[in-house]
Motif scaffolding. Structure first.
Motif, mmCIF file in Angstrom:
data_model
loop_
_atom_site.group_PDB
_atom_site.id
_atom_site.type_symbol
_atom_site.label_atom_id
_atom_site.label_comp_id
_atom_site.label_asym_id
_atom_site.label_seq_id
_atom_site.Cartn_x
_atom_site.Cartn_y
_atom_site.Cartn_z
ATOM 1 N N GLY A 1 0.780 -1.283 -0.191
ATOM 2 C CA GLY A 1 -0.159 0.156 -0.017
ATOM 3 C C GLY A 1 0.913 1.279 -0.015
ATOM 4 O O GLY A 1 0.216 2.225 0.124
ATOM 5 N N SER A 2 2.069 1.063 -0.044
ATOM 6 C CA SER A 2 3.071 2.409 0.054
ATOM 7 C C SER A 2 3.673 2.503 -1.665
ATOM 8 O O SER A 2 3.966 1.433 -2.114
ATOM 9 N N VAL A 3 3.980 3.698 -1.786
ATOM 10 C CA VAL A 3 4.592 4.008 -3.136
ATOM 11 C C VAL A 3 6.199 3.955 -2.726
ATOM 12 O O VAL A 3 6.649 4.717 -2.000
ATOM 13 N N THR A 4 6.868 3.192 -3.326
ATOM 14 C CA THR A 4 8.260 2.901 -3.230
ATOM 15 C C THR A 4 9.219 3.448 -4.179
ATOM 16 O O THR A 4 10.268 3.334 -4.185
ATOM 17 N N GLY A 5 8.772 3.785 -5.493
ATOM 18 C CA GLY A 5 9.497 4.135 -6.380
ATOM 19 C C GLY A 5 8.586 4.136 -7.764
ATOM 20 O O GLY A 5 7.287 3.965 -7.890
ATOM 21 N N VAL A 6 9.358 4.483 -9.022
ATOM 22 C CA VAL A 6 8.779 4.587 -10.192
ATOM 23 C C VAL A 6 9.698 3.618 -11.371
ATOM 24 O O VAL A 6 10.726 3.760 -11.183
ATOM 25 N N LEU A 7 8.983 2.628 -12.029
ATOM 26 C CA LEU A 7 9.672 2.231 -13.257
ATOM 27 C C LEU A 7 9.765 2.805 -14.550
ATOM 28 O O LEU A 7 8.644 3.703 -14.838
ATOM 29 N N ASP A 8 10.755 3.166 -15.092
ATOM 30 C CA ASP A 8 10.972 4.052 -16.417
ATOM 31 C C ASP A 8 10.989 3.008 -17.394
ATOM 32 O O ASP A 8 11.909 2.351 -17.816
ATOM 33 N N LEU A 9 9.737 2.930 -18.146
ATOM 34 C CA LEU A 9 9.402 1.878 -19.136
ATOM 35 C C LEU A 9 10.324 2.156 -20.394
ATOM 36 O O LEU A 9 10.757 0.941 -21.056
ATOM 37 N N LEU A 10 10.623 3.328 -20.884
ATOM 38 C CA LEU A 10 11.615 3.425 -22.047
ATOM 39 C C LEU A 10 13.227 3.201 -21.691
ATOM 40 O O LEU A 10 13.725 2.681 -22.463
ATOM 41 N N ARG A 11 13.391 3.738 -20.642
ATOM 42 C CA ARG A 11 14.996 3.446 -20.128
ATOM 43 C C ARG A 11 15.106 2.122 -19.316
ATOM 44 O O ARG A 11 16.262 1.944 -19.263
ATOM 45 N N ARG A 12 14.153 1.481 -19.276
ATOM 46 C CA ARG A 12 14.239 0.091 -18.437
ATOM 47 C C ARG A 12 15.168 0.379 -17.017
ATOM 48 O O ARG A 12 15.876 -0.447 -16.826
ATOM 49 N N ARG A 13 14.679 1.468 -16.441
ATOM 50 C CA ARG A 13 15.354 1.582 -15.088
ATOM 51 C C ARG A 13 14.393 2.064 -14.079
ATOM 52 O O ARG A 13 13.276 1.914 -14.238
ATOM 53 N N VAL A 14 14.911 2.051 -12.885
ATOM 54 C CA VAL A 14 13.833 2.196 -11.756
ATOM 55 C C VAL A 14 14.446 3.273 -10.657
ATOM 56 O O VAL A 14 15.871 3.472 -10.603
ATOM 57 N N ARG A 15 13.800 4.050 -10.517
ATOM 58 C CA ARG A 15 14.152 5.238 -9.297
ATOM 59 C C ARG A 15 13.339 4.925 -7.827
ATOM 60 O O ARG A 15 12.236 5.065 -7.958
ATOM 61 N N ARG A 16 14.032 4.574 -6.979
ATOM 62 C CA ARG A 16 13.589 4.428 -5.744
ATOM 63 C C ARG A 16 13.361 5.634 -4.935
ATOM 64 O O ARG A 16 14.045 6.400 -5.152
ATOM 65 N N VAL A 17 12.520 5.495 -3.777
ATOM 66 C CA VAL A 17 12.197 6.662 -3.040
ATOM 67 C C VAL A 17 13.460 6.644 -2.146
ATOM 68 O O VAL A 17 13.837 5.562 -1.551
ATOM 69 N N ASP A 18 14.062 7.809 -1.744
ATOM 70 C CA ASP A 18 14.761 8.172 -0.963
ATOM 71 C C ASP A 18 14.348 8.498 0.393
ATOM 72 O O ASP A 18 13.705 9.462 0.617
ATOM 73 N N PRO A 19 14.504 7.561 1.454
ATOM 74 C CA PRO A 19 13.928 7.907 2.878
ATOM 75 C C PRO A 19 14.145 9.060 3.564
ATOM 76 O O PRO A 19 13.393 9.709 4.136
#
Length: 699
Positions: free
Chosen positions: A161-179
């Motif tokens: 139920g928490s948002v922990t990051g986003v997937l970049d579909l074009l670059r095939r990368r992920v950026r996670r949330v910085d606590p």
């Protein structure tokens, strides 16, 4: 150290370094929270939970490296669509904010079509991803159905139920949330995340490839060539900037997930002012102004997009500079001609041209204050103090090259409210306060009704009314009372009738003597008043016949039964008597008036009510409820016609008394999908059962 000190503001050196973006969307979608996150310092905390709905425009400028991004937050409630329209004028691109827990509502669809009509670049930010009812895939599908070629460039990562990051579909990368609230660096996805990316990447990539000028790229992709973002970056940028492709970005303001991705779309995809174009500009007299562009060295052309009154600095104007450079202490020309755009005189906003208007202090709006400036270049959105004669939608220009920017589309206020000062001591204060409020709010129309003796404010809805009353009370210290709006009725004779006016006062000395016999006949609606002289034999001396007509006209203006003006009748002077000494002009005027009053009673005179023609533009699925509602308002429905895609226009004639709350009721009946226009057409008979109810409203 304060946030202002930690983020020193460096003005743009060129219009190419500027991005102006307006946030729009329904109330409750999380728009203001997103605005707060976008304009906050890195690592700053953003308020969570439900926030009170905004009634005004918020503006803040953010420096991002060499770029300067100015964000405009607009209210989500339909009563403040005027603020939304002003925000659209201030910006060069639009960020639509929708909730992951809702579908796209009809007002948002209407606004999307409005932006599409003028080719404004758009993107979609999906918020409230953490809600239990949130469904990112469903809202993306709804956006694609409603908006067209909208594609999700990113996908949220949800865990428990928490948002922990986003997937970049074009670059095939992920950026996670910085606590710690900072900006984390992109990283490689896990195996499960990589599989999710590959499953969803194809349709997005194909949509982007379709925008490419390289016609061989799609064929190479279909043959199996791996196409990465570097090959598509320029094509994607051009497609977004020219409103051919609309990115969808998931964002979660409390954790800053998706914020960097959204900024990238703004900075790379949205156009700078030189590429965004400029509204139509004419000379102050209405002739062709010539070519104009976002050039700091050109003659100044700027527009006031919002006006407020600050208790410390006085009048404060939010100004969009379209061309040239605005400098403090400059002397400018001010032009305001809203009537040219509206097609009619706009009450409270008469046309005006002022020379030698001095510019006060210029500053850039920041999230937590302002940054003083000595100038603002083409493309910038800045605050300016003490422009005494400039109202919202007025043009500021070089005194040697006076200009007039065509005002933005003005919503027509359709909800009337009658106000009066709560005490005699507030009457003068109310008049002064309303002048200021009307100068600030071009969606507010003020009308002093000479027949009902009411001060009527035409507004956009109940929330607009509440906001107006609060401004009068809190800012201008004026208490007002709200009264029901009274309808301006008319009287008319319903059948031919004879009347005698007799004025005989001969009690000694110079008296008064005049006797007239008239016939009164009703005429068709709109025919006005006719006076016919059929006197023979000099029964009424020729010099007194105009006096009889004058007396009749005076009584017609006052009414004969309920005090409303008389309309559509013919008065024929048949006979009369005069005295050689006591007859006079005033005596025959009085006799003419008495003749009308003597002939008037409940069987000869009826009340008329004003009737408007209305054109209701409504989504097709709500045509039935709208027509049923109209029938309950004593309307004569004349028919329907096809409107813009998915909409129908309903034409009807409705008594004005039935339209006093129509702006509110139509919004409910149509689920916010309808707008209407109204125009007076005629007076018609008021049903007897309503005559007492409506007629008693006269003061």
């Amino acid at each position: 150290m304060s946030r202002t000190e930690s983020r020193s503001f460096v003005p743009p050196a060129s219009p190419d370094q500027i991005r102006n973006v307006v946030l729009v969307g329904p109330a409750g979608a999380g728009k203001s929270m997103l605005f707060e996150r976008l304009t906050a310092a890195e690592g700053a905390q953003v308020r969570q939970g439900e926030q009170p709905p905004s009634t005004g425009m918020g503006v803040a400028t953010v420096a991002r490296g060499d770029l300067v991004v100015t964000l405009v937050d607009t209210p989500g409630r339909p009563d403040f669509v005027g603020e939304v329209r002003a925000g659209l004028r201030a910006a060069d691109a639009v960020l639509f904010v929708v909730s992951a827990g809702d579908t796209v509502d009809e007002p948002t669809r209407m606004l999307w079509r409005e932006c599409a009509a003028v080719g404004m670049p758009r993107a979609v930010a999906v918020t409230q991803l953490e809600l239990a009812r949130a469904d990112y895939d469903a809202v993306v599908a709804d956006c694609q159905r409603v908006f067209g070629d909208a594609q999700p460039l990113y996908r949220p990562i949800l865990q428990g139920g928490s948002v922990t990051g986003v997937l970049d579909l074009l670059r095939r990368r992920v950026r996670r949330v910085d606590p710690d609230g900072g900006v984390a660096a992109p990283e490689e996805p896990t195996d499960a995340e990589a599989a999710d990316i590959e499953e969803r990447r194809g349709p997005v990539l194909e949509s982007v490839i379709e925008q490419s000028e390289d016609e061989s790229l799609l064929e190479r992709y279909l043959e199996g060539e791996d196409v990465d973002l570097a090959m598509l970056r320029e094509d994607l940028r051009a497609a977004v900037a020219t409103a051919r492709f609309f990115p969808i970005i998931p964002v979660h303001p409390p954790t800053a997930a998706g914020i960097e991705e959204l900024f990238e779309v703004i900075e790379v995809g949205f156009p700078a002012p030189p590429a965004a174009g400029i509204p139509p500009v004419s000379t102050a007299s209405g002739s062709d102004y010539g070519d104009i562009c976002a050039d700091p060295d050109a003659p100044l052309v700027a527009e006031v997009v919002r006006t407020t009154t600050d208790p410390y600095v006085g009048r404060l104007s939010l100004v969009r500079v379209f061309a040239g450079t605005l400098r403090s202490d400059d002397r400018l020309h001010v032009s305001g001609h809203l009537s040219w755009v509206a097609g009619h005189e706009v009450a409270g906003h008469p046309g005006h041209d002022e020379d030698d208007e001095r510019v006060g202090q210029i500053s850039s709006p920041l999230a937590d204050g302002t940054a003083p400036r000595d100038r603002a270049i083409a493309g910038e959105l800045v605050l300016v103090t003490k422009i005494a004669h400039a109202e919202t939608a007025d043009t500021l220009s070089d005194m040697e090259h006076p200009a007039l920017v065509a005002a933005w589309l003005l919503p027509e206020p359709q909800l009337p409210v009658a106000v009066r000062a709560a005490s005699p001591g507030d009457e003068d204060k109310l008049a002064s306060a309303l002048q200021r409020v009307v100068a600030e709010d071009v969606t507010l129309r003020m009308e002093q009704n000479p027949e009902t003796h009411q001060l009527v404010l035409w507004t956009l809805g109940p929330a607009h009314v509440d906001d107006l009353l609060e401004r009068l009370r809190e800012r201008h210290h004026v208490e007002v009372e709200v009264d029901p709006v009274r309808t301006s009725l008319r009287e008319t004779f319903v059948r031919p009738v004879d009347g005698t006016g007799r004025l005989v006062k001969q009690s000694g000395g110079h008296g008064q003597y005049a006797v007239v016999h008239v016939r009164i006949e009703p005429l068709e609606r709109g025919a006005g008043f006719e006076f016919v002289d059929k006197v023979v034999g000099g029964a009424v001396p020729r010099q007194f016949i105009p006096s009889v007509e004058k007396g009749c006209r005076s009584q017609i203006a006052q009414g004969v039964l309920a005090g409303y003006p008389l309309v559509d009748l013919r008065v024929t002077l048949l006979d009369g008597k005069a005295h050689s000494v006591d007859s006079s002009d005033m005596a025959f005027q009085s006799a003419g008036a008495l003749a009308l009053r003597e002939a008037a009673n409940d069987s000869t005179v009826s009340l008329l009510e004003p009737v408007d023609h209305i054109a209701v533009t409504v989504a097709d699925e709500y045509v039935g409820p709208v027509m049923a509602d109209l029938r309950g308002r004593r309307a004569q429905v004349h028919g329907t016609e096809a409107g813009e895609e998915g909409h129908t226009v309903v034409h009807a004639e409705v008594p004005q008394h039935e339209l006093s709350r129509y702006a509110i009721d139509l919004r409910s009946v149509s689920h916010g999908s309808a707008t209407f226009t109204r125009e007076f057409v005629r007076y018609d008979y008021l049903p007897a059962q309503l005559a007492t109810e409506i007629g008693s409203n006269r003061r």
